[in-house]
Design a protein around this motif. Structure first.
Motif, PDB file in Angstrom:
ATOM      1  N   ASP A 172      25.984  51.313 -17.080  1.00  0.00           N
ATOM      2  CA  ASP A 172      25.229  52.708 -16.560  1.00  0.00           C
ATOM      3  C   ASP A 172      24.788  53.631 -17.658  1.00  0.00           C
ATOM      4  O   ASP A 172      24.233  54.596 -17.334  1.00  0.00           O
ATOM      5  N   PHE A 224      21.339  55.039 -17.598  1.00  0.00           N
ATOM      6  CA  PHE A 224      20.948  56.273 -16.865  1.00  0.00           C
ATOM      7  C   PHE A 224      20.691  57.348 -17.696  1.00  0.00           C
ATOM      8  O   PHE A 224      20.294  58.509 -17.082  1.00  0.00           O
ATOM      9  N   TYR A 237      26.465  59.411 -12.832  1.00  0.00           N
ATOM     10  CA  TYR A 237      26.093  59.720 -14.341  1.00  0.00           C
ATOM     11  C   TYR A 237      25.387  60.911 -14.461  1.00  0.00           C
ATOM     12  O   TYR A 237      25.653  62.013 -14.939  1.00  0.00           O
ATOM     13  N   GLU A 238      24.545  61.377 -13.291  1.00  0.00           N
ATOM     14  CA  GLU A 238      23.696  62.677 -13.093  1.00  0.00           C
ATOM     15  C   GLU A 238      24.752  63.828 -12.954  1.00  0.00           C
ATOM     16  O   GLU A 238      24.608  64.824 -13.582  1.00  0.00           O
ATOM     17  N   LYS A 280      24.090  55.811 -10.875  1.00  0.00           N
ATOM     18  CA  LYS A 280      23.176  57.143 -11.381  1.00  0.00           C
ATOM     19  C   LYS A 280      23.599  58.395 -10.961  1.00  0.00           C
ATOM     20  O   LYS A 280      23.381  59.216 -11.400  1.00  0.00           O
TER      21      LYS A 280
END
Ligand code: NAD
Length: 482
Positions: A117, A120, A462-463, A459
């Protein structure tokens, strides 16, 4: 499994339970003490935050593939400790063997998948008329506080920890006081793979330990899974401090069953979604909505199957229904059944506590919307069945809830399935399945309304757990108006 020196895990070192306040972690099926857990002191909370704050600089700078390697190693270590972890999940949280296996396997797969990940981390480049380079990058937030519940303690802790670590953050885990030994096992795994000191820290204790971690000026975000009541307190605290928070909260999920579906399949899907871990999952099917024309046949088979399940101490691996997690949890179930009975519901099977802490699968009919079994999260093995005649009636009934986590639509008619799913007020919904589903590879896990805020996995984690930075590079000198 744990030696006397193991307890809290701060800055790569263990801090044992002796010389400070402790509490017992008990086996819900037997009441026996499984282990002793330290209650973190204010100084230890401070030490954990300082360690994570210091470690964030080097951890945030190491290349993504190197962070990924640690997660791959952790995945192997979990596999290596498989039997020990499964036994601990059974002993500490009343998990059946099947549920414990599922938690372990999911965690192993999740670690492998999430290790990629870091990809991302890409920003975006914006169009520019004059050749200015205008783009974004993603940067870690710093210290992330992860607060997890007791019901699926391994997966739910690991989802938070891994999402934060792969994005370059450091972590302090505050697990549920009822599943702290599982969290100590997680710390053992990170110690065994030599994760750099301070990158992962474990502080055990009650809710006030979580509060203190959120309040600390050096913690930057909170990733929480737990009840709606606690989630609202955390949202208020984090909001006042302008800290990011992701909230995965309670549910009252509906499974909608249409007349065209194979009834045996619908029964199996309902039983799994309603009774997995004794109904103690956020995505549990807590309202079973059946099209009237098949209701009698469906209910008859549902009762038959519910009665056939083996209940008992899950140290017997053939057991399918284990104990309730606690007396507190059991009392909620008993209260909901009493309320339903008082208001005219019929109990077709179950309905009485057995051997102190066990509650059998219970099918209720004649359920109305004013009852607690329709409105409030039960978190127990209750299957309240209601009927409907039209799709719009089913949709309206499913949406009549303060919660909006998951749902299931059981039909082979895709046109009808989309008509329903497009109108359900939930964060997740599954066609051809019940409400209980997660995916270790990737998904967008989360709810709306009182079921939470934000999405977890891939994601989405992650965001949430990174900060965007907008950067411009000017090749031509800008002209200023004055
Ligand atoms: P809980 O809210 O009682 O506790 C969760 C965690 O919060 C524990 O670690 C607890 O110590 C901590 N805590 C308590 N008060 C706090 C405070 N003021 N500040 C900071 N931390 C605090 O929940 P629980 O009983 O452990 O878990 C069951 C609940 O979790 C159910 O409502 C269930 O639906 C929900 N849940 C949701 C999901 C999801 O993904 N949406 C998944 C699993 C469980």
């Amino acid at each position: 499994m744990f030696n006397n020196n193991e307890g809290l895990y701060i800055n790569g070192s263990w801090f044992p339970a002796h010389n400070q306040a402790t509490f017992d972690s008990e086996n819900p099926a037997t009441g026996k003490v499984v282990g002793v857990v330290p209650e973190a002191t204010p100084q230890q909370i401070e030490d954990a935050v300082q360690a994570a704050h210091k470690a964030r600089i080097s951890w945030g700078k190491i290349p993504g593939p190197e962070r990924a390697q640690y997660l791959q190693l952790a995945s192997k270590e979990f596999e290596h400790s498989k039997d020990e972890i499964i036994n601990l999940l059974i002993a500490e949280t009343g998990s059946t063997f099947g549920k414990a296996m599922f938690e372990l396997d999911f965690t192993v797969q999740f670690l492998k998948a999430a290790s990629a990940d870091y990809r991302f981390g890409n920003g975006e480049v914006f169009p520019s008329e004059d050749g200015t380079l205008s783009y974004t990058t993603r940067r870690p937030l710093g210290v992330v506080v992860c607060i997890s519940p007791w019901n699926v303690p391994l997966i739910l802790s690991m989802k938070k920890i891994v999402g934060a670590l792969i994005a370059g953050n450091t972590v302090i885990l505050k697990p549920s006081e009822e599943s702290s030994l599982i969290a100590m096992k997680i710390a053992q795994v990170f110690a065994a793979i030599n994760l750099p000191p301070g990158v992962f820290n474990l502080v055990t204790g009650h809710g006030d330990v979580g509060q203190a971690l959120i309040a600390h000026p050096l913690t930057k975000a909170v990733s929480f899974t737990g009840s709606t009541a606690t989630g609202k307190k955390i949202a208020a605290q984090a909001g006042g401090l302008l800290k990011k928070c992701i909230l995965e909260l309670g549910g009252k999920d509906a499974v909608i069953i249409l007349q065209d579906i194979d009834i045996d399949f619908a029964v199996n899907a309902t039983i799994f979604s309603g009774l997995f871990h004794q109904g103690q999952t956020c995505m549990s099917a807590e309202r079973i909505l059946v099209e009237s024309s098949i209701a009698d046949k469906f209910i008859e088979k549902l009762v038959q199957k519910a009665k056939s399940l083996k209940m008992g101490d899950p140290s017997d691996h053939s057991v399918e229904i284990g104990p309730m997690m606690s007396k507190r949890q059991l009392q909620i179930v008993e209260d909901h059944v009493d309320d339903a009975k008082k208001n005219g519901a019929q109990i077709l099977c179950g309905g009485e506590t057995t051997n102190g802490i066990f509650y059998p699968p219970t099918v209720l009919t004649g359920v109305t919307r004013n009852m607690k079994v329709f409105r409030d999260e039960t978190f127990g093995p209750l299957l309240p069945v209601l009927t409907f005649d039209t799709l719009d009636e089913a949709i309206e009934m499913a949406n009549d809830s303060e919660y909006g986590l998951s749902g299931g639509v059981l039909t082979d008619n895709l046109e009808k399935a989309f008509y329903i799913t497009n109108q359900l007020d939930t964060g997740m919904v599954h066609i051809g399945n019940g409400s209980v589903l997660d995916d270790p590879i990737d998904c967008a896990f989360g709810g709306i309304k009182n079921s939470g805020m934000g999405r977890e996995s891939g994601k989405h984690s992650y965001e949430t757990l990174t900060e965007l930075k907008w950067i411009t590079v000017h090749h031509q000198k800008p002209v200023f108006p004055f």
